[in-house]
Design an enzyme around this catalytic site. Structure first.
Site, PDB file in Angstrom:
ATOM      1  N   GLY A  65      44.908 -23.627 -20.433  1.00  0.00           N
ATOM      2  CA  GLY A  65      44.487 -23.511 -19.048  1.00  0.00           C
ATOM      3  C   GLY A  65      44.537 -24.826 -18.293  1.00  0.00           C
ATOM      4  O   GLY A  65      44.661 -25.912 -18.875  1.00  0.00           O
ATOM      5  N   TYR A  88      50.548 -30.790  -9.378  1.00  0.00           N
ATOM      6  CA  TYR A  88      51.262 -29.957 -10.332  1.00  0.00           C
ATOM      7  C   TYR A  88      52.751 -30.295 -10.311  1.00  0.00           C
ATOM      8  O   TYR A  88      53.368 -30.386  -9.240  1.00  0.00           O
ATOM      9  CB  TYR A  88      51.046 -28.470 -10.009  1.00  0.00           C
ATOM     10  CG  TYR A  88      49.642 -28.022 -10.309  1.00  0.00           C
ATOM     11  CD1 TYR A  88      49.285 -27.598 -11.582  1.00  0.00           C
ATOM     12  CD2 TYR A  88      48.652 -28.065  -9.329  1.00  0.00           C
ATOM     13  CE1 TYR A  88      47.975 -27.208 -11.865  1.00  0.00           C
ATOM     14  CE2 TYR A  88      47.354 -27.675  -9.599  1.00  0.00           C
ATOM     15  CZ  TYR A  88      47.023 -27.249 -10.874  1.00  0.00           C
ATOM     16  OH  TYR A  88      45.729 -26.871 -11.154  1.00  0.00           O
ATOM     17  N   GLU A 139      39.367 -15.044  -7.362  1.00  0.00           N
ATOM     18  CA  GLU A 139      40.669 -14.553  -7.789  1.00  0.00           C
ATOM     19  C   GLU A 139      40.889 -13.145  -7.240  1.00  0.00           C
ATOM     20  O   GLU A 139      39.948 -12.374  -7.049  1.00  0.00           O
ATOM     21  CB  GLU A 139      40.754 -14.545  -9.320  1.00  0.00           C
ATOM     22  CG  GLU A 139      40.655 -15.924  -9.955  1.00  0.00           C
ATOM     23  CD  GLU A 139      41.713 -16.896  -9.443  1.00  0.00           C
ATOM     24  OE1 GLU A 139      42.853 -16.451  -9.186  1.00  0.00           O
ATOM     25  OE2 GLU A 139      41.390 -18.084  -9.273  1.00  0.00           O
ATOM     26  N   ASN A 154      44.236 -20.603  -2.293  1.00  0.00           N
ATOM     27  CA  ASN A 154      44.098 -21.775  -3.146  1.00  0.00           C
ATOM     28  C   ASN A 154      45.450 -22.253  -3.656  1.00  0.00           C
ATOM     29  O   ASN A 154      46.238 -21.475  -4.202  1.00  0.00           O
ATOM     30  CB  ASN A 154      43.200 -21.417  -4.338  1.00  0.00           C
ATOM     31  CG  ASN A 154      43.036 -22.578  -5.300  1.00  0.00           C
ATOM     32  OD1 ASN A 154      42.964 -23.734  -4.888  1.00  0.00           O
ATOM     33  ND2 ASN A 154      42.987 -22.273  -6.591  1.00  0.00           N
ATOM     34  N   ASN A 211      58.910 -20.978 -10.657  1.00  0.00           N
ATOM     35  CA  ASN A 211      58.749 -20.369 -11.977  1.00  0.00           C
ATOM     36  C   ASN A 211      60.006 -19.667 -12.465  1.00  0.00           C
ATOM     37  O   ASN A 211      59.969 -19.018 -13.516  1.00  0.00           O
ATOM     38  CB  ASN A 211      57.594 -19.359 -11.934  1.00  0.00           C
ATOM     39  CG  ASN A 211      56.270 -20.048 -11.654  1.00  0.00           C
ATOM     40  OD1 ASN A 211      55.787 -20.838 -12.442  1.00  0.00           O
ATOM     41  ND2 ASN A 211      55.692 -19.768 -10.495  1.00  0.00           N
ATOM     42  N   HIS A 330      94.638 -45.175  -1.094  1.00  0.00           N
ATOM     43  CA  HIS A 330      95.294 -44.027  -1.708  1.00  0.00           C
ATOM     44  C   HIS A 330      95.251 -44.088  -3.236  1.00  0.00           C
ATOM     45  O   HIS A 330      95.681 -45.072  -3.842  1.00  0.00           O
ATOM     46  CB  HIS A 330      96.789 -43.957  -1.309  1.00  0.00           C
ATOM     47  CG  HIS A 330      97.057 -44.178   0.130  1.00  0.00           C
ATOM     48  ND1 HIS A 330      96.802 -43.227   1.084  1.00  0.00           N
ATOM     49  CD2 HIS A 330      97.552 -45.256   0.788  1.00  0.00           C
ATOM     50  CE1 HIS A 330      97.140 -43.700   2.274  1.00  0.00           C
ATOM     51  NE2 HIS A 330      97.592 -44.922   2.113  1.00  0.00           N
ATOM     52  N   ALA A 347      98.638 -48.041  -3.138  1.00  0.00           N
ATOM     53  CA  ALA A 347      98.437 -46.738  -3.774  1.00  0.00           C
ATOM     54  C   ALA A 347      98.697 -46.820  -5.277  1.00  0.00           C
ATOM     55  O   ALA A 347      99.622 -47.499  -5.732  1.00  0.00           O
ATOM     56  CB  ALA A 347      99.366 -45.710  -3.147  1.00  0.00           C
ATOM     57  N   SER A 390     105.110 -54.157  -6.547  1.00  0.00           N
ATOM     58  CA  SER A 390     104.873 -52.777  -6.958  1.00  0.00           C
ATOM     59  C   SER A 390     105.260 -52.576  -8.421  1.00  0.00           C
ATOM     60  O   SER A 390     106.286 -53.078  -8.878  1.00  0.00           O
ATOM     61  CB  SER A 390     105.699 -51.818  -6.087  1.00  0.00           C
ATOM     62  OG  SER A 390     105.276 -51.880  -4.748  1.00  0.00           O
TER      63      SER A 390
END
Length: 436
Positions: A65, A88, A139, A154, A211, A330, A347, A390
Site C-alpha cells: 500500500g 507519484y 472512497e 483526491n 497504468n 550533402h 558531398a 575529390s
C-alpha cells in the site's frame, strides 16, 4: 503495462515518467530526494543515478500500500525536520507551481492534500470539505449518494512536516479488504489529533495517472500538444505543428522555423532565427542563430553549430563543433571533429574517427575546402585555407594553404567498354539458353 520495464521508467517525451515527477519536485529546491522503488528496483536505481545523483533510492520489498511505500523513506529522512512532499512516479504532469502552492498552504495547515475538480469523478476518492478544512477522504465504494455527488477528488499527493508524517504513518492500520496501509488514512488520523488539514486544488490534467500503454500514448500526446502550443506562443514558427515531436527539455528560441516532421531528442537547444528543415532528427545538440539544418539531417549528442552554419540533406554530425559560416551540405558524416569558420565540406566526406577500439579526432581549419568524397582518417589535421582534391584519402596532416591529393592515376583503355559489354551480354545469353 505488460512490460519487463518498471512502469515509472516508461518514457513520455523521451524521458522516464519518473524524471518528469522528479523535475516537478525540484521546483522546491529540496534538500533531499528519496525514491521508493519496488518492482524493477535495480533498473529504477540506475535511472535515478542518471537523473539526479543526489537522489537516494530505498527499496519496498513488499507492496503493501501507499502508506507502507512512504514509510520506507523513514530511515532515509531520519533527523530531517523539514516538510515532506509525497509525489507519484506514474503521475508525471504535476507542476512545480502546484507543489509550491502545497508548501505555501502548509503555513496554515499541518497536512495538505492535493485535489482536483473532476469532469467525471468516477471511482475517485472524494474530498469532503468544510470551508478550507478537509474533513475526510471517502472512497467511492464507501461513499453515500450525497458524497458521490462531490466532484472534488483526491490525487493522492500530500505535504506534511516530515517527522509528523512518519508519526501518523506508524498509526495506520491495514484492516481492509486488501490488507494494505493507505496513505489517505493520514487525514482521519490527523483530524483525530486535532491537527489542521486542508486541500489545494489543481487542474485535473496535472493528476493524470498512467497504468497502460494506451494511457502512456495519451499522456505523450498531451505533452506534445502543450509543448507545441507553448512554442507557438513563444514566437516559434511550426509549419505543421502536429508533426513536430518535442522532448521534455527542448528549448527553441523565437523566430526559429521548424518545418514538418522534425524530431527533437533530449538535450536540444535551437537559438532564435535558426531553420530546422523537414525530417531532421536532433539530439543533445546546440544550434545557433541563423543556422540551417536539413532536410533529412541528423544532429547527434555533442554537435555544436555556430551562427550561420549550413547542415544539409543526409548529413550526420556527432560530437563536433562547426564554426560560423561553415557548410556541410550533402551526404557527409562529421564526427569527433572541429570545422573552422567558412569552411566548405564537399558531398560524401567522411571523418573516419573509429579504429575499432578508440575514437580519434579530426581538425579542419578555417576557410578550407574539402573536396567531395574525401576520407579523413583520424587523427588528422587540415590547416587553414587548405584543400583536398575529390576522392582523396587523407592519412597525414595538411598544412595551412596546402592541397592534398591522394588517389590512383586514371588510365583509359580504348574501346574496352564495348568489348566488355559484348562479352557480358554473350555470357548472359549462353546462360539463358542453357537454362531453357
Amino acid at each position: 503495462m505488460n512490460s519487463d520495464l518498471p512502469k515509472v521508467l516508461h518514457p513520455i517525451a523521451q524521458a522516464p515518467m519518473l524524471e518528469h515527477a522528479m523535475s516537478a519536485g525540484r521546483a522546491l529546491e529540496p534538500e533531499r530526494i528519496v525514491v521508493v522503488a519496488g518492482h524493477g528496483a535495480e533498473a529504477v536505481r540506475a535511472a535515478v543515478a542518471d537523473i539526479d545523483v543526489s537522489a537516494e533510492v530505498v527499496l519496498q520489498d513488499e507492496q503493501l500500500g501507499t502508506g507502507h511505500a512512504v514509510d520506507q523513506a523513514r530511515e532515509a529522512l531520519a533527523g530531517f525536520d523539514g516538510d515532506a512532499v509525497v509525489l507519484y512516479g506514474d503521475t508525471p504532469f504535476v507542476s512545480g507551481e502546484t507543489i509550491t502552492r502545497m508548501i505555501e498552504a502548509r503555513a496554515k495547515a499541518d497536512l495538505v492534500v492535493l485535489g482536483f475538480e473532476a469532469a467525471d469523478p468516477g471511482r475517485y476518492g472524494r474530498l469532503v470539505m468544510d470551508g478550507d478544512s478537509l474533513e475526510r477522504i471517502v472512497e467511492f465504494k464507501d461513499a453515500s449518494e450525497t458524497e458521490r455527488a462531490i466532484t472534488f477528488c483526491n490525487s493522492g499527493l500530500m505535504a506534511c512536516a516530515s517527522q509528523l508524517m512518519f508519526e501518523l504513518i506508524a498509526e495506520i492500520g491495514n484492516d481492509n479488504a486488501a490488507g494494505e496501509y493507505y496513505l489517505t488514512d493520514l487525514v482521519e488520523l490527523a483530524r483525530a489529533k486535532g491537527l489542521r488539514v486542508t486541500a489545494v486544488a489543481c487542474d485535473e490534467a496535472e493528476t493524470l495517472g498512467i497504468n497502460s500503454r494506451a494511457e502512456l500514448a495519451q499522456a505523450d500526446a498531451l505533452f506534445q500538444s502543450r509543448a507545441r502550443a507553448e512554442a507557438l506562443e513563444n514566437g516559434v514558427t511550426l509549419m505543421a505543428p502536429e508533426t513536430v515531436y518535442f522532448a521534455f527539455d527542448t528549448v527553441v528560441g523565437r523566430d526559429a522555423v521548424i518545418e514538418p516532421n522534425v524530431v527533437f531528442g533530449p538535450g536540444v537547444t535551437v537559438e532564435s532565427g535558426a531553420l530546422i528543415r523537414a525530417f531532421s532528427h536532433l539530439e543533445g545538440c546546440h544550434v545557433s542563430r541563423g543556422a540551417k539544418v536539413g532536410p533529412y539531417a541528423r544532429l547527434r549528442p555533442g554537435a555544436e553549430l555556430a551562427e550561420d552554419t549550413h547542415i544539409g540533406n543526409f548529413v550526420e554530425i556527432k560530437n563536433a563543433e562547426i564554426a560560423a559560416g561553415a557548410k556541410v551540405n550533402h551526404l557527409s558524416y562529421v564526427g569527433d571533429a572541429s570545422v573552422g569558420e567558412a569552411t566548405n565540406i564537399g558531398a560524401g566526406t567522411i571523418t573516419c574517427n573509429y579504429d575499432g577500439v578508440m575514437k580519434h579526432r579530426t581538425e579542419i581549419g578555417a576557410r578550407s575546402f574539402i573536396g567531395s568524397n574525401t576520407l579523413l582518417v583520424a587523427p588528422v589535421r587540415i590547416g587553414d585555407e587548405a584543400m583536398t582534391a575529390s576522392g582523396t584519402v587523407v592519412t597525414k596532416n595538411v598544412d595551412d594553404g596546402d592541397l592534398a591529393i591522394s588517389r590512383s592515376a586514371q588510365e583509359n583503355k580504348p574501346g574496352r567498354a564495348r568489348k566488355l559489354m559484348d562479352m557480358l551480354r554473350a555470357k548472359k545469353a549462353r546462360k539463358a539458353k542453357g537454362g531453357a
